[in-house]
Scaffold this active site. Structure first.
Site, short mmCIF file in Angstrom:
data_model
loop_
_atom_site.label_atom_id
_atom_site.label_comp_id
_atom_site.label_asym_id
_atom_site.label_seq_id
_atom_site.Cartn_x
_atom_site.Cartn_y
_atom_site.Cartn_z
N ASN A 106 11.21 50.38 -3.31
CA ASN A 106 10.12 51.07 -2.61
C ASN A 106 8.81 50.45 -3.08
O ASN A 106 8.35 50.72 -4.19
CB ASN A 106 10.17 52.57 -2.94
CG ASN A 106 8.99 53.31 -2.34
OD1 ASN A 106 8.34 52.81 -1.41
ND2 ASN A 106 8.71 54.49 -2.86
N TRP A 107 8.20 49.66 -2.21
CA TRP A 107 7.00 48.91 -2.61
C TRP A 107 5.72 49.74 -2.56
O TRP A 107 4.65 49.25 -2.91
CB TRP A 107 6.87 47.65 -1.75
CG TRP A 107 7.52 46.48 -2.41
CD1 TRP A 107 8.63 46.51 -3.20
CD2 TRP A 107 7.09 45.12 -2.38
NE1 TRP A 107 8.92 45.25 -3.65
CE2 TRP A 107 7.98 44.37 -3.15
CE3 TRP A 107 6.04 44.46 -1.74
CZ2 TRP A 107 7.86 43.00 -3.34
CZ3 TRP A 107 5.92 43.08 -1.92
CH2 TRP A 107 6.82 42.37 -2.71
N LYS A 108 5.81 50.97 -2.06
CA LYS A 108 4.60 51.81 -1.93
C LYS A 108 3.50 51.00 -1.26
O LYS A 108 3.78 50.22 -0.36
CB LYS A 108 4.18 52.36 -3.28
CG LYS A 108 5.33 53.01 -4.04
CD LYS A 108 4.84 53.83 -5.17
CE LYS A 108 6.04 54.25 -6.00
NZ LYS A 108 5.85 55.49 -6.68
N HIS A 143 9.59 61.84 0.49
CA HIS A 143 9.13 61.31 -0.81
C HIS A 143 8.02 62.21 -1.36
O HIS A 143 7.17 62.68 -0.61
CB HIS A 143 8.64 59.87 -0.65
CG HIS A 143 8.46 59.18 -1.97
ND1 HIS A 143 7.37 59.42 -2.78
CD2 HIS A 143 9.24 58.29 -2.63
CE1 HIS A 143 7.50 58.69 -3.89
NE2 HIS A 143 8.63 58.00 -3.82
N GLU A 193 5.37 61.64 -2.84
CA GLU A 193 3.98 61.22 -2.56
C GLU A 193 3.57 61.61 -1.15
O GLU A 193 2.40 61.93 -0.90
CB GLU A 193 3.83 59.71 -2.82
CG GLU A 193 3.81 59.42 -4.32
CD GLU A 193 4.29 58.03 -4.70
OE1 GLU A 193 4.43 57.17 -3.83
OE2 GLU A 193 4.51 57.81 -5.92
N GLU A 242 14.69 62.43 -7.21
CA GLU A 242 13.57 61.83 -7.94
C GLU A 242 12.72 62.94 -8.56
O GLU A 242 11.86 63.52 -7.87
CB GLU A 242 12.68 61.05 -6.98
CG GLU A 242 13.36 59.93 -6.26
CD GLU A 242 12.35 58.91 -5.78
OE1 GLU A 242 12.35 57.79 -6.31
OE2 GLU A 242 11.54 59.24 -4.90
N GLY A 252 6.77 56.96 -11.54
CA GLY A 252 5.61 56.17 -11.93
C GLY A 252 5.02 56.53 -13.29
O GLY A 252 3.92 56.11 -13.63
N SER A 256 11.03 55.93 -12.62
CA SER A 256 10.83 55.04 -13.78
C SER A 256 12.10 54.27 -14.17
O SER A 256 12.38 54.09 -15.36
CB SER A 256 10.28 55.83 -14.97
OG SER A 256 8.98 56.31 -14.66
N GLY A 264 10.63 52.05 -7.71
CA GLY A 264 9.26 51.77 -7.28
C GLY A 264 8.71 50.56 -8.03
O GLY A 264 9.01 49.40 -7.71
N GLY A 265 7.91 50.82 -9.06
CA GLY A 265 7.19 49.76 -9.79
C GLY A 265 8.05 48.57 -10.18
O GLY A 265 7.65 47.41 -9.98
#
Ligand code: PEP
Length: 242
Positions: free
Chosen positions: A5-7, A93, A95, A161, A167, A205, A226-227
Site C-alpha cells: 500500500n503506497w499511500k 482503511h 486513514e 490492521e 505507521g 508496521s 505500507g512504509g
C-alpha cells in the site's frame, strides 16, 4: 496475499523501478497474490507496465468512492476501476475512515458496488488504542464486520490492521495477532455463516525483520504493508518469505 500500500507516495519513475524490480525478484506463488496499490492516478500507468512485463503483480486501488449517482466532483467509482482492469480495491482503511470521516453506510455502499463491478476486495478493520487498552477489540471488530452480513464474500479478504500499529513502528505481537485473527475467522463462520475459511491478512508496521514471525502463525494468511513496501528489494524479500 502480500499487499503493497503506497499511500500518497510515488512518481512515474519510482513506480517504473518498483514494478521492474519486484517482477524480477519475487518467486511467484500462485496461492499468494502479490498486490500493488499505487495512488489511483497511477493505476493505468501501472497496468501497462505490468502487462508489458507479463508480470505476476496484481493491481489494486487504494480508493473507491461511495456511489449515489454521478454528482461527485473528484469521485472514482468501481466501474471506472474495472474499466482500467484493476484487480483489487482497498475498502475501510483506517486513514479513509479517519481523514474522510467514512461511515459504515458508505463502507457498505463501496463493498456492494465493488462486488457488483467484479473487483476483489481487501476489507480493512482495526481498533484504536483506547479500545485495545480497555479490552474492547473483539466488540469493536464485530461492529465493523457487521456490514458484511448479506454480501457475497467469495472475493473478499479481510485485513486486520490495529490503528495503533499503522505507521507507528509498533507492530502487534504475534500472540495478539493470532487471537484476533481467530476471533475474526470464528465471527465469519458463525455470524456470517461462511462455510469456507475467510483469508485474514495482518497490517501494521510490518518490516523485513518482523514479517517472518508474523507470517509463521497459522491464522495469518498474508500481510498488508505500507512504509516498508516502498523499497522494491525489501518488499520482494518479504514476499519471498510467504
Ligand atoms: C497500511 O498502510 O495499511 C500500513 C499497515 O502501513 P505501515 O505498514 O506503514 O504501518
Amino acid at each position: 496475499m502480500i499487499v503493497a500500500n503506497w499511500k500518497m507516495n510515488g512518481s512515474k519513475a519510482s513506480i517504473h523501478d518498483w514494478i521492474n524490480t519486484v517482477s524480477k525478484c519475487i518467486k511467484p506463488n500462485p496461492k499468494v497474490p502479490c498486490v500493488f496499490c499505487p495512488p489511483s492516478l497511477y493505476i493505468d500507468f501501472s497496468r501497462k507496465l505490468i502487462d508489458d512485463l507479463s508480470s505476476e503483480i496484481k493491481l489494486g486501488s487504494q480508493l473507491v468512492n461511495a456511489e449515489d449517482g454521478t454528482a461527485l466532483t473528484g469521485g472514482l467509482n468501481s466501474l471506472m476501476l474495472s474499466d482500467f482492469s484493476t484487480d483489487y480495491v482497498l475498502i475501510g482503511h483506517s486513514e479513509q475512515r479517519t481523514f474522510f470521516n467514512e461511515q459504515a453506510n458508505q463502507t457498505s455502499n463501496k463493498m456492494q458496488n465493488s462486488i457488483d463491478a467484479g473487483l476483489s476486495i481487501i476489507f480493512c478493520i482495526g481498533e484504536p488504542l483506547d479500545v485495545q487498552k480497555q479490552n474492547g477489540t473483539n466488540n469493536f471488530l464485530a461492529t465493523q464486520l457487521e456490514i458484511l452480513k448479506g454480501l457475497n464474500l467469495d472475493n473478499v479478504t479481510i485485513a486486520y490492521e490495529p490503528v495503533w500499529a499503522i505507521g507507528t513502528g509498533l507492530n502487534a505481537e504475534r500472540r495478539y495477532i493470532e487471537e484476533v485473527h481467530q476471533f475474526i475467522k470464528d465471527y465469519c463462520a458463525t455470524d456470517l455463516n461462511l462455510k469456507e475459511n475467510i483469508s485474514v491478512v495482518y497490517g501494521g508496521s510490518v518490516k523485513l525483520d518482523n514479517a517472518e514471525e508474523i507470517l509463521s502463525s497459522s491464522h495469518v494468511d498474508g500481510l498488508l504493508i505500507g512504509g516498508a513496501s516502498l523499497n522494491p528489494d525489501n518488499f520482494s524479500n518479504i514476499y519471498n518469505l510467504s
